[in-house]
Design an enzyme around this catalytic site. Sequence first.
Site, PDB file in Angstrom:
ATOM      1  N   SER A   1     -10.882  -3.107   4.114  1.00  0.00           N
ATOM      2  CA  SER A   1      -9.777  -2.594   4.184  1.00  0.00           C
ATOM      3  C   SER A   1      -9.486  -1.687   5.464  1.00  0.00           C
ATOM      4  O   SER A   1     -10.573  -1.567   6.298  1.00  0.00           O
ATOM      5  CB  SER A   1      -9.803  -1.566   3.063  1.00  0.00           C
ATOM      6  OG  SER A   1      -8.662  -0.798   3.015  1.00  0.00           O
TER       7      SER A   1
ATOM      8  N   THR B   1       0.615  -1.253   0.046  1.00  0.00           N
ATOM      9  CA  THR B   1       0.079   0.012   0.096  1.00  0.00           C
ATOM     10  C   THR B   1       0.865   1.189  -0.065  1.00  0.00           C
ATOM     11  O   THR B   1       2.009   1.184   0.504  1.00  0.00           O
ATOM     12  CB  THR B   1      -0.746  -0.030   1.191  1.00  0.00           C
ATOM     13  OG1 THR B   1      -1.559  -1.252   1.294  1.00  0.00           O
ATOM     14  CG2 THR B   1      -1.766   1.230   1.432  1.00  0.00           C
TER      15      THR B   1
END
Length: 553
Positions: A435, A364
Amino acid sequence: MKFLRAFFVFSFLFASSANSQNYNNGVVSSANKLASQTGIEILKRGGNAIDAAVGVGFVLAVVYPTAGNIGGGGFMVISFPDGNSTTIDYREKAPYLSTRDMYLDENGEVIEDLSSFGHLAAGVPGSVAGMLYALEKYGTMKREEVLSYAIELAEKGFPMEKELANGLKNHKEEFSKFDGSKQLFAGDWKKGDIFIQQDLANTLKLISKHGRDGFYKGRTADLIVEEMERGNGIISHKDLVDYNVIERPALYGNYRGFDIVSMPPPSSGGICLIYLLNILEQFDLEGSGFKSSGILNVMIEAMRRVYADRSEFMGDADFVRVPYKTLTSKEYAKKRFTNFTPGKAGNSKDIGPGKDLIKEGDNTTHYSIADKNGMLVSVTTTINDTYGNKVVVRDAGFLLNNEMDDFSTKPGSPNIFGLLGGYANSITPGKRPLSSMTPTIILKDGKPFMVTGSPGGGKIITSVLQMIINVVDYNFSLQAAIDEPRIHHQWFPDEVLYEKGAVDKVTLNVLKDIGYSFVPIGSFGRIDAILFNPDGSMSGYSDRRGYGEAIGY
Ligand code: DON
């Protein structure tokens, strides 16, 4: 190409840009200097923060393959100059052929690595659709111009930083298992090698020419589906064509008079951040002393409860009912903390999710951008693990994600971040995995105050939380707030992870004495943020834990 010259002149001009300067016209803080330079170049050419964000996103896919991507997904939180906000959800989706138990063997046991490594780990990518949606709806520049920077860097190459060269070398064995990955990545790279990615340049050119159809249809789609067939993956042409971006209202909270604007489900990030802040607001952090044992006691117990609720209640709200109004309310935060006993460590076996209180009836990189008109963009994007599922789509030059691992593969079985989940986050075709990404914007009296976010899996939320309280409660500078070592607790495992120096020895012993188990951890979170000064100028900072750069003008 005409952009190349401008690009390198620009690189030279900003080669020594300091992170702590104040700027009036715009700031871009990202995990990579070439990406930040692209964003600033776009702003200087008259683009707005969205144009810059999309340019940065595509450049990260070229220069930061660790996490930058076109084969993954992400979330974008936008605050407009008039104070209104919106969010864009381009999270990956579970393919049509996915099933709840697809990662379990015939005995119902989780098959190791299946949800995180290789073709079956990939969700349907959303990044291209999401970035182009944002550009078309809220940007001002032509797609071809915004994409030209990424295309040029892929085609002409760029010198590898030592971190990228080492990262690729360290994963050589895994890359060697897949044709496309082997061809593109499996070399004995060293710092300064020029990394040329012609296949990726060709894919980006198709996107530049045909828009989302250049990815979800035609040659790129064919190459993705062929790659799936090589490795027993399940993403089909129909999955690709049907991929949909969802614009969702932002999630709002308020912390000591600051307005928090963050990401709703399918991220747990916004809910958890606001919920944590609502608990902390009940205490006088400043008066109790920075990182005193009392405040750390409160913070750890808050994290325990919030992550317990995350595992129980949170998932894609288009598929399951997520009681987010309750979870982000001040009342719930109060009730949930009534069983807190100061000076005592809680126990995760005793403190489960707050079921009886719920009445309503998921590697990420992050980048933050602000333009001169007060448009703010906060983007966190991911392929989940470092280099995603490690599979490069052959001849298309990009990595796929392993976002399916963010689903709960089996209740009670931890994902790669050790996070637990249950029914709310189980696999269903078309559903988006829960998430922790927490792209966040903070406004004060309707005016820009902060743009922030981080990578770090389950530790994203706690990284962003600590950075915010360091600024709001303790008046730290942006750099100090981000550099300060962090702690993390996520309900299970029942331990407090801490970066070196996060807690002083005396306090650590006090907390151990009252029952906490502390485990040292290297480092986590890499925040890229912007802070507005009282005079309206802004400063940016890129976390010391990474090798990015904040640039302004
Ligand atoms: O969406 C999530 O929460 C994860 N896929 C994020 C992964 C991540 O941050 C890994 N990077 N350090």
